[in-house]
Design an enzyme around this catalytic site. Structure first.
Site, mmCIF file in Angstrom:
data_model
loop_
_atom_site.group_PDB
_atom_site.id
_atom_site.type_symbol
_atom_site.label_atom_id
_atom_site.label_comp_id
_atom_site.label_asym_id
_atom_site.label_seq_id
_atom_site.Cartn_x
_atom_site.Cartn_y
_atom_site.Cartn_z
ATOM 1 N N ASN A 9 0.867 -1.177 0.000
ATOM 2 C CA ASN A 9 0.000 0.000 0.000
ATOM 3 C C ASN A 9 0.903 1.226 0.000
ATOM 4 O O ASN A 9 1.481 1.574 1.027
ATOM 5 C CB ASN A 9 -0.888 -0.039 1.263
ATOM 6 C CG ASN A 9 -1.733 1.209 1.422
ATOM 7 O OD1 ASN A 9 -1.816 2.036 0.508
ATOM 8 N ND2 ASN A 9 -2.365 1.352 2.586
ATOM 9 N N LYS A 11 0.115 4.245 -0.345
ATOM 10 C CA LYS A 11 -0.536 5.444 0.221
ATOM 11 C C LYS A 11 -0.278 6.651 -0.693
ATOM 12 O O LYS A 11 -0.155 6.479 -1.904
ATOM 13 C CB LYS A 11 -0.073 5.670 1.660
ATOM 14 C CG LYS A 11 -0.247 4.398 2.513
ATOM 15 C CD LYS A 11 -0.066 4.599 3.969
ATOM 16 C CE LYS A 11 -0.277 3.262 4.690
ATOM 17 N NZ LYS A 11 -0.187 3.365 6.134
ATOM 18 N N HIS A 98 -9.559 1.034 4.704
ATOM 19 C CA HIS A 98 -8.306 1.258 5.420
ATOM 20 C C HIS A 98 -8.564 2.212 6.591
ATOM 21 O O HIS A 98 -9.367 3.137 6.478
ATOM 22 C CB HIS A 98 -7.251 1.836 4.468
ATOM 23 C CG HIS A 98 -5.894 1.850 5.089
ATOM 24 N ND1 HIS A 98 -5.499 2.817 5.982
ATOM 25 C CD2 HIS A 98 -4.849 0.975 4.998
ATOM 26 C CE1 HIS A 98 -4.262 2.545 6.400
ATOM 27 N NE2 HIS A 98 -3.851 1.435 5.820
ATOM 28 N N GLU A 100 -7.003 4.636 7.673
ATOM 29 C CA GLU A 100 -6.810 6.065 7.367
ATOM 30 C C GLU A 100 -8.046 6.636 6.671
ATOM 31 O O GLU A 100 -8.391 7.802 6.852
ATOM 32 C CB GLU A 100 -5.532 6.254 6.528
ATOM 33 C CG GLU A 100 -4.289 6.054 7.389
ATOM 34 C CD GLU A 100 -3.088 5.492 6.648
ATOM 35 O OE1 GLU A 100 -3.034 5.568 5.408
ATOM 36 O OE2 GLU A 100 -2.185 4.972 7.341
ATOM 37 N N GLU A 170 -5.690 -5.068 10.374
ATOM 38 C CA GLU A 170 -4.658 -4.071 10.644
ATOM 39 C C GLU A 170 -4.993 -3.344 11.943
ATOM 40 O O GLU A 170 -5.817 -2.412 11.938
ATOM 41 C CB GLU A 170 -4.590 -3.051 9.506
ATOM 42 C CG GLU A 170 -4.259 -3.646 8.152
ATOM 43 C CD GLU A 170 -3.660 -2.605 7.219
ATOM 44 O OE1 GLU A 170 -2.525 -2.809 6.785
ATOM 45 O OE2 GLU A 170 -4.313 -1.582 6.950
ATOM 46 N N GLY A 176 2.159 2.172 10.797
ATOM 47 C CA GLY A 176 3.116 3.272 10.667
ATOM 48 C C GLY A 176 3.781 3.668 11.970
ATOM 49 O O GLY A 176 4.434 4.703 12.049
ATOM 50 N N SER A 216 3.152 -2.190 10.431
ATOM 51 C CA SER A 216 4.604 -2.248 10.702
ATOM 52 C C SER A 216 5.215 -3.605 10.378
ATOM 53 O O SER A 216 6.141 -4.062 11.044
ATOM 54 C CB SER A 216 4.908 -1.836 12.143
ATOM 55 O OG SER A 216 4.522 -0.491 12.358
#
Ligand code: PGA
Length: 254
Positions: A9, A11, A98, A100, A170, A176, A216
């Site tokens: 991904n 991003k 996701h 985010e 996730e 991250g 991560s």
């Protein structure tokens, strides 16, 4: 047997040429080094999808995907991209839900259910993301959160459509941050997800569903994570921006 998948991904990183350069490195390394049956999926920004899909032609184990798609088929939604458009440039997958998108763009389970329907209708395979925040885990709500994300996001699908999904677990606190879920923590949730799928769709569909871990993930921790019985690969953010790291994660399945 379910498919082993390592998805990157990217991003909102890399300009057009940087993305093409990275993808060329990845497919060359994939060809030379990845000897197993695992599938690599690169989820790039929209601007690169068409070019990457062209470059991926002839590599049956490399596919490209988008990171989002709109829930409507078409219409007056300035600035948005439809599932049909994504499909038309040669992409096979789309990441939906996701964290985010959930956090910064307010995407709810209900909206994601609609996005999933539209993606499937247009023959895209959703990589449907679920996961709890740190607060939710500390409140011991993580199983409930995961279950409601499944029930409200994708359990309205019929068996045929559900079988086209890839699920990605996730934990938001691991994305991250450099903090990964331990392999035991990840396995516990993956097993739970598979049990919930079995309860809804039966053992066979549950056994055939690919469930990815994300957060991560890197070449160092991937071997232990991917060795877990219910972890079928990864959704990789930061480490997918380095060809060597990404391919080393793919190669865990060799
Ligand atoms: P990360 O991101 O690997 O950088 O933690 C994973 C993701 O957001 O999909």
């Amino acid at each position: 047997m379910r498919k082993k998948i390592v998805a990157g991904n990217w991003k909102m990183n890399l300009d057009y040429n940087e993305g093409l350069g990275l993808f060329s490195e990845i497919i060359n390394m994939f060809k030379d080094e990845a000897t197993g049956k695992q599938q690599a999926v690169i989820c790039s920004p929209f601007i690169q999808l068409h070019s990457l899909a062209q470059l991926a032609k002839g590599y049956t184990n490399v596919a490209v995907g988008a990171q989002n798609a709109h829930q409507a088929e078409s219409g007056a939604y300035t600035g948005e991209i439809s599932a049909k458009m994504i499909k038309s440039v040669g992409a096979e997958y789309v990441i939906l839900g996701h964290s985010e998108r959930r956090q910064y763009f307010g995407e709810s389970n209900e909206l994601l259910a609609a996005k999933t329907d539209t993606a499937l209708k247009n023959d895209l395979k959703p990589i449907f993301c679920i996961g709890e925040t740190l607060q939710e885990r500390e409140a011991e709500e993580h199983f409930n959160i995961i279950k409601s994300q499944l029930v409200e996001g994708v359990f309205h699908l019929d068996e045929t459509d559900f079988a086209k999904l890839v699920i990605a677990y996730e934990p938001v606190w691991a994305i991250g941050t450099g903090v990964t879920a331990s392999s035991d923590q990840a396995q516990e949730i993956h097993a739970f997800i598979r049990i919930e799928i079995a309860a809804k769709y039966g053992q066979e569909i549950a056994a055939n569903t690919t469930i990815l871990y994300g957060g991560s993930c890197n070449p160092k921790n991937a071997p232990e994570l991917f060795a877990q019985p219910d972890i079928d690969g990864g959704l990789i953010g930061g480490a997918s921006l380095k060809s060597r790291d990404f391919i080393d994660i793919v190669k865990v399945f060799n």
